[in-house]
Scaffold this motif. Sequence first.
Motif, PDB file in Angstrom:
ATOM      1  N   VAL A   1       0.841  -1.202   0.000  1.00  0.00           N
ATOM      2  CA  VAL A   1       0.000   0.000   0.000  1.00  0.00           C
ATOM      3  C   VAL A   1       0.876   1.252   0.000  1.00  0.00           C
ATOM      4  O   VAL A   1       0.596   2.229  -0.708  1.00  0.00           O
ATOM      5  CB  VAL A   1      -0.952  -0.009   1.203  1.00  0.00           C
ATOM      6  N   ALA A   2       1.948   1.232   0.789  1.00  0.00           N
ATOM      7  CA  ALA A   2       2.866   2.378   0.821  1.00  0.00           C
ATOM      8  C   ALA A   2       3.513   2.616  -0.542  1.00  0.00           C
ATOM      9  O   ALA A   2       3.696   3.764  -0.960  1.00  0.00           O
ATOM     10  CB  ALA A   2       3.937   2.148   1.889  1.00  0.00           C
ATOM     11  N   VAL A   3       3.852   1.536  -1.236  1.00  0.00           N
ATOM     12  CA  VAL A   3       4.456   1.675  -2.568  1.00  0.00           C
ATOM     13  C   VAL A   3       3.460   2.302  -3.540  1.00  0.00           C
ATOM     14  O   VAL A   3       3.819   3.190  -4.335  1.00  0.00           O
ATOM     15  CB  VAL A   3       4.942   0.308  -3.078  1.00  0.00           C
ATOM     16  N   PHE A   4       2.220   1.858  -3.505  1.00  0.00           N
ATOM     17  CA  PHE A   4       1.207   2.437  -4.387  1.00  0.00           C
ATOM     18  C   PHE A   4       1.034   3.933  -4.113  1.00  0.00           C
ATOM     19  O   PHE A   4       0.891   4.733  -5.045  1.00  0.00           O
ATOM     20  CB  PHE A   4      -0.126   1.714  -4.221  1.00  0.00           C
ATOM     21  N   ILE A   5       1.039   4.310  -2.835  1.00  0.00           N
ATOM     22  CA  ILE A   5       0.899   5.727  -2.491  1.00  0.00           C
ATOM     23  C   ILE A   5       2.084   6.526  -3.015  1.00  0.00           C
ATOM     24  O   ILE A   5       1.929   7.662  -3.495  1.00  0.00           O
ATOM     25  CB  ILE A   5       0.759   5.881  -0.958  1.00  0.00           C
ATOM     26  N   GLN A   6       3.272   5.967  -2.947  1.00  0.00           N
ATOM     27  CA  GLN A   6       4.462   6.645  -3.464  1.00  0.00           C
ATOM     28  C   GLN A   6       4.353   6.894  -4.968  1.00  0.00           C
ATOM     29  O   GLN A   6       4.678   7.985  -5.451  1.00  0.00           O
ATOM     30  CB  GLN A   6       5.707   5.816  -3.157  1.00  0.00           C
ATOM     31  N   HIS A   7       3.885   5.899  -5.698  1.00  0.00           N
ATOM     32  CA  HIS A   7       3.759   6.075  -7.148  1.00  0.00           C
ATOM     33  C   HIS A   7       2.643   7.055  -7.496  1.00  0.00           C
ATOM     34  O   HIS A   7       2.753   7.787  -8.502  1.00  0.00           O
ATOM     35  CB  HIS A   7       3.521   4.721  -7.812  1.00  0.00           C
ATOM     36  N   ILE A   8       1.588   7.095  -6.704  1.00  0.00           N
ATOM     37  CA  ILE A   8       0.547   8.101  -6.914  1.00  0.00           C
ATOM     38  C   ILE A   8       1.108   9.501  -6.690  1.00  0.00           C
ATOM     39  O   ILE A   8       0.806  10.447  -7.435  1.00  0.00           O
ATOM     40  CB  ILE A   8      -0.655   7.834  -5.987  1.00  0.00           C
ATOM     41  N   ALA A   9       1.959   9.640  -5.674  1.00  0.00           N
ATOM     42  CA  ALA A   9       2.589  10.934  -5.410  1.00  0.00           C
ATOM     43  C   ALA A   9       3.509  11.344  -6.561  1.00  0.00           C
ATOM     44  O   ALA A   9       3.553  12.519  -6.952  1.00  0.00           O
ATOM     45  CB  ALA A   9       3.377  10.872  -4.101  1.00  0.00           C
TER      46      ALA A   9
ATOM     47  N   PHE B   1      -3.093   3.254 -10.713  1.00  0.00           N
ATOM     48  CA  PHE B   1      -2.606   3.128  -9.344  1.00  0.00           C
ATOM     49  C   PHE B   1      -3.743   3.152  -8.326  1.00  0.00           C
ATOM     50  O   PHE B   1      -3.708   2.430  -7.328  1.00  0.00           O
ATOM     51  CB  PHE B   1      -1.606   4.245  -9.035  1.00  0.00           C
ATOM     52  N   VAL B   2      -4.741   3.982  -8.575  1.00  0.00           N
ATOM     53  CA  VAL B   2      -5.900   4.017  -7.678  1.00  0.00           C
ATOM     54  C   VAL B   2      -6.632   2.677  -7.702  1.00  0.00           C
ATOM     55  O   VAL B   2      -7.039   2.145  -6.653  1.00  0.00           O
ATOM     56  CB  VAL B   2      -6.842   5.173  -8.066  1.00  0.00           C
ATOM     57  N   CYS B   3      -6.796   2.110  -8.895  1.00  0.00           N
ATOM     58  CA  CYS B   3      -7.421   0.787  -8.996  1.00  0.00           C
ATOM     59  C   CYS B   3      -6.562  -0.274  -8.314  1.00  0.00           C
ATOM     60  O   CYS B   3      -7.085  -1.169  -7.625  1.00  0.00           O
ATOM     61  CB  CYS B   3      -7.629   0.416 -10.462  1.00  0.00           C
ATOM     62  N   ALA B   4      -5.235  -0.180  -8.463  1.00  0.00           N
ATOM     63  CA  ALA B   4      -4.338  -1.168  -7.859  1.00  0.00           C
ATOM     64  C   ALA B   4      -4.376  -1.103  -6.341  1.00  0.00           C
ATOM     65  O   ALA B   4      -4.408  -2.147  -5.669  1.00  0.00           O
ATOM     66  CB  ALA B   4      -2.911  -0.945  -8.365  1.00  0.00           C
TER      67      ALA B   4
ATOM     68  N   ALA C   1       5.664  -4.980  -5.435  1.00  0.00           N
ATOM     69  CA  ALA C   1       4.750  -3.858  -5.700  1.00  0.00           C
ATOM     70  C   ALA C   1       5.371  -2.864  -6.680  1.00  0.00           C
ATOM     71  O   ALA C   1       4.690  -2.336  -7.564  1.00  0.00           O
ATOM     72  CB  ALA C   1       4.394  -3.168  -4.389  1.00  0.00           C
ATOM     73  N   HIS C   2       6.683  -2.626  -6.529  1.00  0.00           N
ATOM     74  CA  HIS C   2       7.357  -1.716  -7.465  1.00  0.00           C
ATOM     75  C   HIS C   2       7.359  -2.294  -8.890  1.00  0.00           C
ATOM     76  O   HIS C   2       7.214  -1.551  -9.867  1.00  0.00           O
ATOM     77  CB  HIS C   2       8.790  -1.457  -7.008  1.00  0.00           C
ATOM     78  N   LYS C   3       7.527  -3.596  -9.007  1.00  0.00           N
ATOM     79  CA  LYS C   3       7.488  -4.231 -10.327  1.00  0.00           C
ATOM     80  C   LYS C   3       6.103  -4.083 -10.959  1.00  0.00           C
ATOM     81  O   LYS C   3       5.986  -3.805 -12.161  1.00  0.00           O
ATOM     82  CB  LYS C   3       7.865  -5.706 -10.218  1.00  0.00           C
ATOM     83  N   LEU C   4       5.070  -4.259 -10.144  1.00  0.00           N
ATOM     84  CA  LEU C   4       3.708  -4.085 -10.648  1.00  0.00           C
ATOM     85  C   LEU C   4       3.477  -2.645 -11.099  1.00  0.00           C
ATOM     86  O   LEU C   4       2.893  -2.402 -12.167  1.00  0.00           O
ATOM     87  CB  LEU C   4       2.700  -4.471  -9.566  1.00  0.00           C
ATOM     88  N   CYS C   5       3.929  -1.692 -10.302  1.00  0.00           N
ATOM     89  CA  CYS C   5       3.761  -0.281 -10.664  1.00  0.00           C
ATOM     90  C   CYS C   5       4.542   0.067 -11.929  1.00  0.00           C
ATOM     91  O   CYS C   5       4.075   0.855 -12.762  1.00  0.00           O
ATOM     92  CB  CYS C   5       4.198   0.610  -9.505  1.00  0.00           C
ATOM     93  N   ALA C   6       5.731  -0.529 -12.079  1.00  0.00           N
ATOM     94  CA  ALA C   6       6.506  -0.295 -13.301  1.00  0.00           C
ATOM     95  C   ALA C   6       5.741  -0.797 -14.523  1.00  0.00           C
ATOM     96  O   ALA C   6       5.727  -0.151 -15.579  1.00  0.00           O
ATOM     97  CB  ALA C   6       7.867  -0.982 -13.203  1.00  0.00           C
ATOM     98  N   GLY C   7       5.095  -1.956 -14.378  1.00  0.00           N
ATOM     99  CA  GLY C   7       4.269  -2.467 -15.472  1.00  0.00           C
ATOM    100  C   GLY C   7       3.097  -1.549 -15.786  1.00  0.00           C
ATOM    101  O   GLY C   7       2.735  -1.358 -16.956  1.00  0.00           O
ATOM    102  N   LEU C   8       2.510  -0.944 -14.744  1.00  0.00           N
ATOM    103  CA  LEU C   8       1.397  -0.016 -14.960  1.00  0.00           C
ATOM    104  C   LEU C   8       1.871   1.271 -15.645  1.00  0.00           C
ATOM    105  O   LEU C   8       1.171   1.818 -16.509  1.00  0.00           O
ATOM    106  CB  LEU C   8       0.725   0.310 -13.624  1.00  0.00           C
TER     107      LEU C   8
END
Length: 213
Positions: free
Chosen positions: A100-108, A155-158, A181-188
């Motif tokens: 969850v923290a990683v997702f928030i970082q990528h949203i930021a 990212f919001v959906c993730a 989580a970072h790998k998933l965000c990189a894919g997004l």
Amino acid sequence: SSGINAEYGGAEHCFQLVCGCRLLKNRQSRPITASFNSCIYFSSAMYNYSNYDQFGIKNDVERYAYVGWLIFVVISSLLGDTTILVASIKYKAFRLHKTVAVFIQHIAVSDLLNAVGNLFPTLLSMIHNSGGSSEILKYLRFFINYWVYTASSFFVCAITFGKLLLLRYPLRSRSWSSKQAHKLCAGLWITSLTIPVLHLVIDKNDVIFDFEA
């Protein structure tokens, strides 16, 4: 063609585009097929869209008010998102699950990109009330706008789906790492690139710019 008053938005703008294409057709020695892309190109070549057309602003008072609002939004975004990144990465201040923290970082990060690449050029556009002249910066602003909005939606959906999985599988979620989580965000991030790339490849002329470069 000088008698046509082009305004951005609504059925009136579409009607003027069609009229412009008809004028272009009538001036040729032989009939041509005017596609929607040619209408956009013809219109953008003839008219210089100002912020009064782009945002529906009627006077300088409204423009100055919007400038003040954009300044507040840009400064708030820069300060708030930077605080989130520093607090979560350097000081580990978030008492949340690692994913969850990683997702928030990528949203930021996406919000910072939006502030720098989209809102700030728009702010300059509002101040100078001009569309600018640098083609590279124009397309860069358009590219970041589409890319960031698409990525932030992902990212919001993730993060929403991730919270659901944390509630559904509380024991399995302990093995989920921030690296995954970072790998998933990189894919997004990579997936979201398809939207602006396809738009520019298929219909790059259907772009209206509104900032001072």
